[in-house]
Design a protein around this motif. Sequence first.
Motif, PDB file in Angstrom:
ATOM      1  N   GLN A  22      11.926  -8.210  -2.522  1.00  0.00           N
ATOM      2  CA  GLN A  22      12.746  -8.579  -3.699  1.00  0.00           C
ATOM      3  C   GLN A  22      11.942  -9.377  -4.782  1.00  0.00           C
ATOM      4  OE1 GLN A  22      15.143 -11.172  -0.171  1.00  0.00           O
ATOM      5  NE2 GLN A  22      16.548 -10.860  -2.036  1.00  0.00           N
ATOM      6  N   TYR A 233       9.565 -17.008 -10.083  1.00  0.00           N
ATOM      7  CA  TYR A 233      10.718 -16.861  -9.368  1.00  0.00           C
ATOM      8  C   TYR A 233      10.433 -17.478  -7.863  1.00  0.00           C
ATOM      9  CZ  TYR A 233      12.226 -13.955 -13.042  1.00  0.00           C
ATOM     10  OH  TYR A 233      12.885 -13.555 -14.394  1.00  0.00           O
ATOM     11  N   LYS A 235      12.177 -17.779  -3.564  1.00  0.00           N
ATOM     12  CA  LYS A 235      13.395 -17.399  -2.702  1.00  0.00           C
ATOM     13  C   LYS A 235      13.758 -18.365  -2.113  1.00  0.00           C
ATOM     14  CE  LYS A 235      11.656 -13.041  -1.010  1.00  0.00           C
ATOM     15  NZ  LYS A 235      11.228 -12.133   0.413  1.00  0.00           N
ATOM     16  N   GLN A 236      15.219 -18.689  -2.120  1.00  0.00           N
ATOM     17  CA  GLN A 236      16.059 -19.684  -1.636  1.00  0.00           C
ATOM     18  C   GLN A 236      16.869 -19.187  -0.526  1.00  0.00           C
ATOM     19  OE1 GLN A 236      18.231 -22.124  -4.312  1.00  0.00           O
ATOM     20  NE2 GLN A 236      16.346 -23.319  -4.433  1.00  0.00           N
ATOM     21  N   ASP A 237      16.598 -19.856   0.730  1.00  0.00           N
ATOM     22  CA  ASP A 237      17.492 -19.491   1.798  1.00  0.00           C
ATOM     23  C   ASP A 237      19.009 -19.800   1.810  1.00  0.00           C
ATOM     24  OD1 ASP A 237      18.347 -18.712   4.361  1.00  0.00           O
ATOM     25  OD2 ASP A 237      16.521 -19.731   5.505  1.00  0.00           O
ATOM     26  N   HIS A 241      20.994 -14.528   4.208  1.00  0.00           N
ATOM     27  CA  HIS A 241      20.191 -13.954   3.217  1.00  0.00           C
ATOM     28  C   HIS A 241      19.137 -14.753   2.425  1.00  0.00           C
ATOM     29  CE1 HIS A 241      23.178 -14.578   0.464  1.00  0.00           C
ATOM     30  NE2 HIS A 241      22.579 -14.313  -0.625  1.00  0.00           N
ATOM     31  N   LYS A 242      18.225 -14.172   1.796  1.00  0.00           N
ATOM     32  CA  LYS A 242      17.263 -15.130   0.947  1.00  0.00           C
ATOM     33  C   LYS A 242      17.626 -14.584  -0.542  1.00  0.00           C
ATOM     34  CE  LYS A 242      14.126 -16.662   4.153  1.00  0.00           C
ATOM     35  NZ  LYS A 242      12.539 -16.795   4.626  1.00  0.00           N
ATOM     36  N   GLU A 243      17.989 -15.369  -1.420  1.00  0.00           N
ATOM     37  CA  GLU A 243      18.303 -14.901  -2.679  1.00  0.00           C
ATOM     38  C   GLU A 243      17.018 -15.505  -3.808  1.00  0.00           C
ATOM     39  OE1 GLU A 243      21.308 -16.189  -6.307  1.00  0.00           O
ATOM     40  OE2 GLU A 243      21.529 -17.239  -4.315  1.00  0.00           O
ATOM     41  N   VAL A 244      16.354 -14.449  -4.642  1.00  0.00           N
ATOM     42  CA  VAL A 244      15.438 -14.737  -5.659  1.00  0.00           C
ATOM     43  C   VAL A 244      16.055 -15.505  -6.932  1.00  0.00           C
ATOM     44  CG1 VAL A 244      13.820 -13.787  -6.937  1.00  0.00           C
ATOM     45  CG2 VAL A 244      13.773 -13.015  -4.608  1.00  0.00           C
ATOM     46  N   LEU A 357       6.307 -13.868  -7.577  1.00  0.00           N
ATOM     47  CA  LEU A 357       6.896 -14.382  -6.656  1.00  0.00           C
ATOM     48  C   LEU A 357       6.258 -14.958  -5.387  1.00  0.00           C
ATOM     49  CD1 LEU A 357      10.001 -14.924  -5.436  1.00  0.00           C
ATOM     50  CD2 LEU A 357       9.580 -12.623  -4.196  1.00  0.00           C
ATOM     51  N   SER A 360       4.979 -12.602  -1.575  1.00  0.00           N
ATOM     52  CA  SER A 360       5.106 -11.308  -1.902  1.00  0.00           C
ATOM     53  C   SER A 360       4.140 -10.137  -1.537  1.00  0.00           C
ATOM     54  CB  SER A 360       5.484 -10.887  -3.451  1.00  0.00           C
ATOM     55  OG  SER A 360       4.136 -10.897  -4.207  1.00  0.00           O
TER      56      SER A 360
END
Length: 482
Positions: A22, A233, A235-237, A241-244, A357, A360
């Motif tokens: 992501q 960017y 990642k939030q949990d 799922h994890k959202e960028v 990110l 990554s």
Amino acid sequence: MQNIGWIDSFEKYAQKMITDGQVPGVCMGLAKDGQIFYSNEIGFRDVERQLGVTIDTVFGIGSITKSFTCVAVMQLQEAGKLSVHDPVVKYLPEFRLKNLDVGQITIHHFMTNTSGIPPLPTFFASVMRSLEENEIEDHPFLQNYTDDELPIDTYEDLMRVIASLDLELLGPPGTEFSYSNDCFALLGAIITRVSGMSYEAYVKEHIIDPIGMEHTSFFLEELNGYENITNLYIKQDRGDHKEVIPSLNWWDTPSSRAAGFLKSTVRDMLQYTDMFCKGGLIAGGKRILAPESVQQMMTPYFPTDMAPGQFYGYGLVITTDYYGKTLVEHSGGIKGVTAQMCFFPETGLAGVALSNLELSPVLAVMVGALNSLENRPPETSHLVSKIDFLTEEAMNQFVGDYHSSEFGTLPIRLEDGQLMLSFLGENYVMRPFAEDIFVVRAFGTDCSARFIRLENNKIARMAFAGRQFTIQDKKTSGGNEK
């Protein structure tokens, strides 16, 4: 190098790694003898505005900054202003550890992460000013910190906090490796005091500008309105799922810029790697380091515990046998940053990969390119296990909670016949590699975990991600071990 047969398979692999990870934007480039012969730009520096990345996009480079810090130290040594074997207290008389003698800790120990100082709980306080600019984000690097700390704004603040901590050395200086951002931060203080310039100004005047790194700086405002700069960017949990999502501001820490806060581009960084391959020479036949200084930086002084067969030099990581060649590299990671730099001094081949990110798979992308260039499958690991199997009884001795003040608790559990390690919110299988050494595949590449025993054969610590973690609780019938 012009054989392009490797490109298709590599680019499919790279695209999959980046998509699965992501990652909004990645740029990587390869050069031979300073000439860029391949670049790959995937994704966006600004997802919302659909602005792509290029080899001139400014990214953070994180801990690759440490190599610049060591170049500066070597330049000052060449100028006769210090020796790497000088005690740190010669230049930083305020540097002390509670109830411990620091007189034997040298600049060399700081540069090689072998001071014996364990991971310290200073990061949150160091970036506190940046966190005050916007609400604290749900960020894995901050999960172990509380908000009752005072900010660390200066080198003097940092030394005062270090002096107040209750800690034990991992061993006498020069005997244990544990990656230390704090020690590299204090190298910045030494450079400042010895040169009479701020650390940032010294690096700009003596390294960045002479090499011609036009879009490299600690301060984005120094780039004079240059717009090809990535957004960050994280990642939030979200539970399932994890959202960028975009992150508003770059972290900064005035006391620790020497440890990891430089920004650069793939093009600029390939000029920088070429300086090492050419023994300190830069364009126009000028020299910023003597060949002996470059060689000292690339000397494999001490095993890193980041991967078997890997050693730390001065701000550089050296694999002495990477398919028969010497590989020199360093990675970097912080909020909105994952970066990788590598080069082969014997052949002049160099690579740089930068992304926007944290955590990554850019190292996997870089390794994939190196593999593909030599007609190996891109996912190939150069590590060959010496142990194929361990019984559950044998694995159970490694189960427990391992702790460091920098990363908090790292649990290891036995699940379904496999050792599992939890780190920064992710779970990883630990594969047996050699006696007391396991390999973990994280973000597409292999790294190692090594268990350290006391004289009574009991496990006391684990070395992972370059740091040493102390066992807190065995989680077995054997009881607690400290």
